[in-house]
Motif scaffolding. Structure first.
Motif, short mmCIF file in Angstrom:
data_model
loop_
_atom_site.label_atom_id
_atom_site.label_comp_id
_atom_site.label_asym_id
_atom_site.label_seq_id
_atom_site.Cartn_x
_atom_site.Cartn_y
_atom_site.Cartn_z
N PRO A 4 0.86 -1.18 -0.08
CA PRO A 4 -0.02 0.03 -0.03
C PRO A 4 1.09 1.30 0.06
N LEU A 5 0.70 1.89 -1.05
CA LEU A 5 1.50 3.27 -1.03
C LEU A 5 0.58 4.49 -1.02
N PRO A 6 1.48 5.55 -0.87
CA PRO A 6 0.56 6.98 -0.74
C PRO A 6 -0.16 7.17 -2.30
N THR A 7 -1.03 7.81 -2.62
CA THR A 7 -1.80 8.12 -3.81
C THR A 7 -0.65 8.86 -4.59
N LEU A 8 0.01 9.97 -4.12
CA LEU A 8 0.85 10.61 -5.07
C LEU A 8 2.04 9.48 -5.64
N HIS A 9 2.65 8.61 -4.66
CA HIS A 9 3.63 7.67 -5.11
C HIS A 9 3.00 6.64 -6.17
N ARG A 10 1.84 6.07 -5.89
CA ARG A 10 1.44 5.27 -6.80
C ARG A 10 0.98 5.97 -8.17
N PHE A 11 0.62 7.28 -8.16
CA PHE A 11 0.57 7.97 -9.47
C PHE A 11 1.81 8.16 -10.27
N ALA A 12 2.92 8.52 -9.44
CA ALA A 12 4.15 8.83 -9.97
C ALA A 12 4.79 7.50 -10.52
N LEU A 13 4.42 6.59 -9.81
CA LEU A 13 4.99 5.06 -10.32
C LEU A 13 4.39 4.43 -11.54
N VAL A 14 2.94 4.88 -11.57
CA VAL A 14 2.19 4.47 -12.74
C VAL A 14 2.75 5.33 -14.02
N ILE A 15 2.97 6.52 -13.96
CA ILE A 15 3.46 7.50 -14.90
C ILE A 15 4.90 7.20 -15.35
N ALA A 16 5.72 6.53 -14.52
CA ALA A 16 6.88 6.27 -14.81
C ALA A 16 7.02 4.94 -15.60
N ALA A 17 6.42 4.18 -15.19
CA ALA A 17 6.05 2.76 -15.92
C ALA A 17 5.54 2.99 -17.25
N LEU A 18 4.46 3.70 -17.50
CA LEU A 18 4.23 3.94 -18.92
C LEU A 18 4.92 4.91 -19.60
N LEU A 19 5.74 5.79 -19.16
CA LEU A 19 6.76 6.42 -19.87
C LEU A 19 7.87 5.61 -20.38
N VAL A 20 8.31 4.74 -19.48
CA VAL A 20 9.33 3.81 -19.68
C VAL A 20 9.00 2.98 -21.05
N CYS A 21 7.86 2.26 -20.54
CA CYS A 21 7.45 1.36 -21.64
C CYS A 21 7.08 1.86 -22.94
N VAL A 22 6.40 2.93 -23.00
CA VAL A 22 6.25 3.78 -24.40
C VAL A 22 7.61 4.21 -24.93
N GLY A 23 8.45 4.69 -24.18
CA GLY A 23 9.97 4.89 -24.57
C GLY A 23 10.44 3.74 -25.48
N ALA A 24 10.27 2.69 -24.53
CA ALA A 24 10.86 1.16 -25.19
C ALA A 24 10.28 0.73 -26.50
N GLY A 25 8.79 0.98 -26.52
CA GLY A 25 8.02 0.91 -27.94
C GLY A 25 8.25 1.57 -28.99
N LEU A 26 8.38 2.83 -28.52
CA LEU A 26 9.08 4.01 -29.66
C LEU A 26 10.38 3.58 -30.35
N TRP A 27 11.30 3.33 -29.32
CA TRP A 27 12.71 2.79 -29.46
C TRP A 27 12.59 1.67 -30.47
N LEU A 28 11.83 0.50 -30.03
CA LEU A 28 11.77 -0.49 -30.79
C LEU A 28 11.33 -0.25 -32.42
N SER A 29 10.20 0.62 -32.34
CA SER A 29 9.84 0.94 -33.76
C SER A 29 10.74 1.88 -34.55
N VAL A 30 11.63 2.48 -34.05
CA VAL A 30 12.47 3.26 -34.73
C VAL A 30 13.65 2.46 -35.50
N VAL A 31 14.19 1.41 -34.53
CA VAL A 31 15.25 0.49 -34.88
C VAL A 31 14.97 0.15 -36.17
N PRO A 32 15.81 0.28 -37.27
CA PRO A 32 15.78 -0.58 -38.44
C PRO A 32 15.88 -2.12 -38.44
N ASP A 33 16.43 -2.56 -37.40
CA ASP A 33 16.40 -4.17 -37.47
C ASP A 33 15.26 -4.88 -36.98
#
Length: 75
Positions: A4-33
């Motif tokens: 159980p985390l405070p609401t602000l920490h849960r929100f920050a964790l969700v945003i960080a996970a989404l940003l990291v995974c979307v960044g990884a998805g973008l990176w994989l789509s840009v890599v020519p291999d």
């Protein structure tokens, strides 16, 4: 997983996970291999990020409330 985390920490964790995974998805789509479309990379990143955020924030352990533990039988 993180309990159980405070609401602000849960929100920050969700945003960080989404940003990291979307960044990884973008990176994989840009890599020519890797033959991925940009939209497929974004959708995959959002899906994996949402799943990761749910797993990180959700508490899978059932907890009994203090009220149910303190009940006594009437004799």
């Amino acid at each position: 997983m993180l309990g159980p985390l405070p609401t602000l920490h849960r929100f920050a964790l969700v945003i960080a996970a989404l940003l990291v995974c979307v960044g990884a998805g973008l990176w994989l789509s840009v890599v020519p291999d890797v033959p991925l479309n940009l939209r497929v990379g974004l959708v995959a990143g959002v899906a994996v990020g949402a799943t990761a955020a749910f797993v990180l924030v959700h508490d899978f352990h059932r907890r009994e409330s203090a009220r149910s533990r303190s009940r006594r039988r009437a004799t």
